[in-house]
Design an enzyme around this catalytic site. Structure first.
Site, mmCIF file in Angstrom:
data_model
loop_
_atom_site.group_PDB
_atom_site.id
_atom_site.type_symbol
_atom_site.label_atom_id
_atom_site.label_comp_id
_atom_site.label_asym_id
_atom_site.label_seq_id
_atom_site.Cartn_x
_atom_site.Cartn_y
_atom_site.Cartn_z
ATOM 1 N N THR A 368 0.833 -1.211 0.000
ATOM 2 C CA THR A 368 0.000 0.000 0.000
ATOM 3 C C THR A 368 0.871 1.266 0.000
ATOM 4 O O THR A 368 2.043 1.219 0.359
ATOM 5 C CB THR A 368 -0.952 0.006 1.223
ATOM 6 O OG1 THR A 368 -1.654 -1.212 1.212
ATOM 7 C CG2 THR A 368 -1.936 1.129 1.218
ATOM 8 N N ASN A 388 -3.186 -4.455 -1.572
ATOM 9 C CA ASN A 388 -3.179 -5.154 -0.287
ATOM 10 C C ASN A 388 -1.779 -5.653 0.072
ATOM 11 O O ASN A 388 -0.890 -4.853 0.215
ATOM 12 C CB ASN A 388 -4.239 -6.262 -0.236
ATOM 13 C CG ASN A 388 -4.506 -6.677 1.203
ATOM 14 O OD1 ASN A 388 -4.228 -5.918 2.121
ATOM 15 N ND2 ASN A 388 -5.031 -7.863 1.418
HETATM 16 O O1 DON Z 1 -7.433 -1.596 2.692
HETATM 17 C C1 DON Z 1 -6.750 -1.971 3.630
HETATM 18 O O2 DON Z 1 -6.968 -1.677 4.770
HETATM 19 C C2 DON Z 1 -5.541 -2.839 3.351
HETATM 20 N N1 DON Z 1 -5.733 -3.567 2.128
HETATM 21 C C3 DON Z 1 -4.327 -1.984 3.317
HETATM 22 C C4 DON Z 1 -3.082 -2.824 3.199
HETATM 23 C C5 DON Z 1 -1.885 -2.125 3.707
HETATM 24 O O3 DON Z 1 -1.920 -0.994 4.129
HETATM 25 C C6 DON Z 1 -0.623 -2.893 3.694
HETATM 26 N N2 DON Z 1 0.407 -2.024 4.275
HETATM 27 N N3 DON Z 1 1.347 -2.092 4.863
#
Ligand code: DON
Length: 557
Positions: A368, A388
């Site tokens: 992300t 993700n």
């Molecule tokens: O939408 C979400 O909350 C997750 N898919 C975000 C993933 C994420 O932030 C990974 N990061 N370190």
């Protein structure tokens, strides 16, 4: 009677004053500013501004370069939330480009599978991407430049390559095996099966062609016609369930952001299907009942942890895709509800999470990316975008050059089972056809009479506590650079543990929190990659700061 009339007159004056205040144009920022997770992305955004574009054009350019230089974090195969402030009419809107579950998705599709079909790896983990639609939407409705201009830097960098940096090398190392199993991905990110050295040139010719197609044909080129047919057939060949209809019906949704007041500030934050705005609003409403600045550091930490515990519990119970579930947003943000939450809080004692009313559940990993943009007209963008986990589903659709997301894992795939981020969730976030999984991504604007901040971060479930911490630090007068660097503390209801970066708590503070009943877990590596832009109206100072934990850069222009 007279008093009532006087009261009435005062009310009218107040309304008039508010109308006048609203009519006074906001000052213009003396400089534009962009903070993102990679120097090439920040530069592409500034180039878009220099070419006559606005913050929204810059957002497209930054997103597209991030898709190339941070392929483990976001991209054409992913989605996210773009929080916009349009200076011309002062309105705020969230462009929801969250990935949508395929129509063939079912509640129990990940239960008890023995054939390797999982919510984190492979084509079955992928929801329908939203980023290409978001770029086209931003260009058509908010920007001034065509995609052929804003996507150009990304196309060039994808074709000619960029030098591998340590953070991306680490992501490749973590997913080496899975990348090797996806032929196209192995070709791009591995050197004959091995992890390439830092400094090695990463070239992505297929991705360059996909981006060129988007620049030429816009969203239709992706969601319809031959490209879409190719996506569907490859995804299905790899065990996925996409159909042409899934792609053809994908749309971004424009949603009203969550807006709350805390002290003298207005916070504008991501709305469901992001949990971020509601959870932060819920926590701040609880904290509003205390005089935080007058309290000692340990008690402030204690209260913040207790507020997070309760607000994340509400996340688990109530939040999901607003097009599918009724979310009691107003109640969760109300002072009455917050007062109720405070009745179970004690200053000297942690509340064990299992004492709170249990949530009958379901659950969230690292990649992300977030960026923050302010242009000289006062337009703002806070965007958090994702595929993700690292490299998403670790599956590159042959010939396209991009990784599919594994955002299906953000659903509660089975009752009570935590997702990759240890988050649990309830029915509200069960898998459903066309539904968008609950997210923690929280692009946020904070504005008070003296200035504003644009903030956000990756970090899965820790995004929300990270942004909340940033907001509290901003109130304490910290600069953009201090906010992104500040050590972090996190509690997400379950597991019932306070996670903290080493520098966040001194030995005495740790001992005192343990005495009050908190279970502490130190993280030596830290988390998040926060990108902040601030603007102080009085001094005119504009700052852009990128988290020192990452590789990014904040620049003013
Ligand atoms: O939408 C979400 O909350 C997750 N898919 C975000 C993933 C994420 O932030 C990974 N990061 N370190």
């Amino acid at each position: 009677m007279t008093r009532r009339l006087l009261g009435h007159a005062a009310g009218v004056l107040l309304v008039l004053f508010a109308a006048l205040a609203a009519a006074v144009p906001a000052p213009l920022p003396p400089q534009a500013a962009i903070a993102s997770a990679h120097p090439l992305a920040t530069q592409a955004g500034l180039d878009a501004l220099a070419a006559g574009g606005n913050a929204f054009d810059a957002a497209v350019a930054v997103s597209a370069v991030l898709a190339v230089v941070e392929p483990a974090s976001s991209g054409v195969g992913g989605g996210g939330f773009y929080l916009l402030h349009v200076a011309a009419d002062g309105h705020d809107v969230m462009v929801d480009a969250r990935e949508a579950a395929p129509l063939a998705a079912t509640r129990d599709m990940y239960l008890g599978r023995k054939d390797g079909g999982s919510s984190t790896d492979g084509a079955l983990a992928a929801a329908i991407p939203g980023e290409p639609a978001a770029w086209a939407w931003l260009a058509a409705h908010y920007g001034r430049l065509p995609l052929s201009v804003t996507l150009k830097p990304a196309i060039t960098i994808a074709r000619d390559g960029f030098p591998l940096y340590a953070r991306l090398q680490n992501a490749i190392r973590v997913k080496q095996r899975a990348l090797a199993a996806s032929a196209d991905a192995g070709q791009v990110f591995l050197a004959k099966g091995a992890v390439p050295d830092v400094g090695a040139t990463i070239r992505q010719p297929a991705l360059a062609r996909t981006l060129e197609m988007l620049a030429r044909e816009g969203a239709d080129g992706f969601y319809k016609g031959r490209f879409a047919e190719h996506l569907v057939s490859e995804v299905r060949r790899a065990g996925g369930i996409w159909t042409a209809e899934d792609l053809a019906r994908y749309r971004v949704a424009e949603r009203a952001p969550i807006r709350v007041h805390y002290r003298d500030a207005t916070l504008v934050m991501a709305a469901p299907p992001s949990a971020g705005g509601v959870v932060i609003g819920d926590a701040l409403a609880i904290l509003a009942g205390y005089e935080l600045p007058s309290l000692d550091a340990v008690t402030r930490h204690h209260l913040t942890i207790e507020a997070m515990r309760r607000a994340y519990r509400d996340r688990a119970e109530y939040l999901g895709d607003p097009d599918f579930v009724q979310i009691p947003v107003d109640l969760l943000l109300s002072p009455q509800y917050a007062a109720g939450q405070r009745t179970s809080m004690r200053l000297d004692r942690a509340t064990p999470s299992d004492v709170l009313r249990p949530v009958f559940t379901g659950d969230e990993s690292p990649s992300t990316t977030h960026f923050s943009v302010l242009d000289r007209e006062g337009n703002r963008v806070g965007a958090t975008i994702s595929i993700n986990l690292f490299f998403g589903a670790t599956y590159m659709v042959p010939g396209t050059g991009f990784m599919l997301n594994d955002t299906m894992d953000d659903f509660s795939t089975s009752a009570g089972k935590p997702n990759a981020f240890g988050l649990v969730g309830a029915d509200a976030n069960a898998v459903g056809p066309g539904k968008r999984s609950l997210s923690s991504m929280t692009p946020t604007f904070v504005e008070r009479p003296g200035g504003l901040m644009i903030i956000g971060s990756p970090g899965g479930s820790t995004i929300i506590s990270n942004v909340l911490g940033g907001i509290l630090n901003w109130f304490d007068g910290k600069s953009a650079a201090e906010i992104v660097a500040a050590p972090r503390i996190h509690h997400q209801y379950l597991p019932d543990t306070v996670m903290f970066e080493s520098a966040a708590l001194g030995a005495d503070e740790r001992a005192e929190l343990e005495k009050r009943g908190h279970k502490l877990r130190e993280s030596k590596t830290g988390w998040g990659n926060t990108q902040v832009v601030t603007w102080d109206y009085a001094s005119g100072r504009v700052e852009a700061a990128s988290d020192p934990r990452g590789f990014g850069v904040g620049l003013v222009y």
